[in-house]
Scaffold this active site. Structure first.
Site, mmCIF file in Angstrom:
data_model
loop_
_atom_site.group_PDB
_atom_site.id
_atom_site.type_symbol
_atom_site.label_atom_id
_atom_site.label_comp_id
_atom_site.label_asym_id
_atom_site.label_seq_id
_atom_site.Cartn_x
_atom_site.Cartn_y
_atom_site.Cartn_z
ATOM 1 N N GLU A 187 0.890 -1.003 -0.041
ATOM 2 C CA GLU A 187 -0.117 -0.021 0.018
ATOM 3 C C GLU A 187 0.772 1.134 -0.221
ATOM 4 O OE1 GLU A 187 -2.975 0.004 -0.727
ATOM 5 O OE2 GLU A 187 -3.605 -1.913 -0.185
ATOM 6 N N TYR B 95 -6.442 6.545 3.555
ATOM 7 C CA TYR B 95 -6.442 5.499 2.709
ATOM 8 C C TYR B 95 -5.730 4.188 3.244
ATOM 9 C CZ TYR B 95 -5.381 2.222 -0.726
ATOM 10 O OH TYR B 95 -5.198 0.883 -1.507
ATOM 11 N N ASP C 18 -9.823 5.491 -2.488
ATOM 12 C CA ASP C 18 -8.690 5.798 -2.978
ATOM 13 C C ASP C 18 -9.147 6.613 -4.264
ATOM 14 O OD1 ASP C 18 -9.431 3.891 -4.593
ATOM 15 O OD2 ASP C 18 -7.553 3.322 -5.274
#
Length: 292
Positions: free
Chosen positions: A34, A117, A135
């Site tokens: 991520e 996020y 996102d």
DNA sequence: AAGGCGTGGGT
DNA sequence: TACCCAAGCCT
């Protein structure tokens, strides 16, 4: 069928086979992916993620090495502050959580480099919790399919989270699938430019398509320039330092950019940000690379 | 709360 | 060619 149902069914058939989606991926692996994917395309992240996870399979492993090694391993993914924050993140995970990536959203959000996020993505994709994960892809998909507008606004707001929350199935596992499915849809079908609406599971219900796919109105966002900016100079300086095996004299760094004022400002910025350390004299190293 | 922060590929 | 864009975060 709800939008979430459609998206989940579509994802089951069309999902890309990405390494961090393998069922044996650890929460650490999810977190690393991520962070790497923050503003860097999948194709460039994939090999970097494999190398990183091989070298540092756990937060404890990374925490034992200096930040300089993380910055080097980061290579040319861009925004190298992320490498430093990921290292700081590993240290914090060891100190605060005994080396285990926390599962509680508030604890995730307290980690360096983990924002709205990323925190929700880890809680959802690594731990299977039910959170809206929003996102840029999700914002675009929801904006088009639900609101009928060509593009979403600039920032993630509470409204974005609420909008996605309302689309999530009640069931935890299906909620997580819905989030990853919306993201994937935005990444490979409902793209920013030239969306492939013929392949979209929302084809018949998308509000934007039903309105005739109107173009965005008004002036576009001001383009952010790169050539000639401090960012470019920082990149050039860091490129030299990444490849250095020992302290780098200022003379060597002076060669990367003509404008002395800008060069000095960029270097000072790198030091300020903790990416670079100045040794006693006029020598510089990546953070944590000081001899002894 | 805009703007800073890397890098490379697509059109 | 010049943009535009890519699973954001931080101040």
């Amino acid at each position: 069928m709800t939008l979430a149902d459609e998206a989940i069914a579509w994802y089951a058939v069309n999902a890309r086979d990405l390494p961090w989606r393998q069922p044996d991926t650890t929460p650490w692996g999810v977190l690393v992916s991520e962070v790497m994917l923050q503003q860097t395309p999948v194709v460039r992240v994939e090999p970097a993620w494999r190398s990183w996870m091989t070298r540092w399979p756990t937060p404890a492993a990374l925490a034992e090495d200096p930040p300089s090694e993380a910055i080097r391993m980061w290579g040319r993914l861009g925004y190298p502050r992320r490498a430093m924050r990921l290292h700081a993140c590993a240290v914090a995970i060891v100190e605060r959580h005994g080396g285990a990536v926390p599962s509680a959203l508030d604890q995730l959000l307290a980690l360096p480099g983990v924002g709205t996020y990323t925190g929700r993505a880890v809680a959802t994709f690594a731990y299977g919790q039910r959170h809206p994960v929003v996102d840029t892809n999700v914002r675009r998909v929801v904006c088009r399919a639900v609101e009928g507008k060509p593009d979403a606004g600039p920032a993630t707001t509470a409204a974005d989270l609420t909008a996605m929350e309302e689309l999530l199935p009640d069931d935890e596992a299906r909620a997580a699938q819905a989030s990853i499915a919306f993201m994937e849809l935005g990444a490979i079908v409902c793209t920013a430019r030239s969306p492939k609406c013929v392949d979209c599971p929302f084809h018949d219900v998308c509000a934007w398509r039903l309105r005739g796919e109107p173009l965005p109105e008004g002036p576009s966002r001001k383009p952010q320039r790169y050539a000639g900016t401090d960012r470019q100079v920082r990149g050039l300086l860091l490129e030299v330092l990444r490849h250095a095996t020992g302290p780098v004299p200022r003379q060597r760094l002076d060669m990367v950019w003509q404008d002395e004022v800008q060069r000095a400002r960029a270097l000072a910025g790198l030091v300020e940000d903790g990416l670079v350390e100045r040794l006693g004299g006029e020598d510089f190293v990546l953070a944590g690379d000081a001899p002894q």
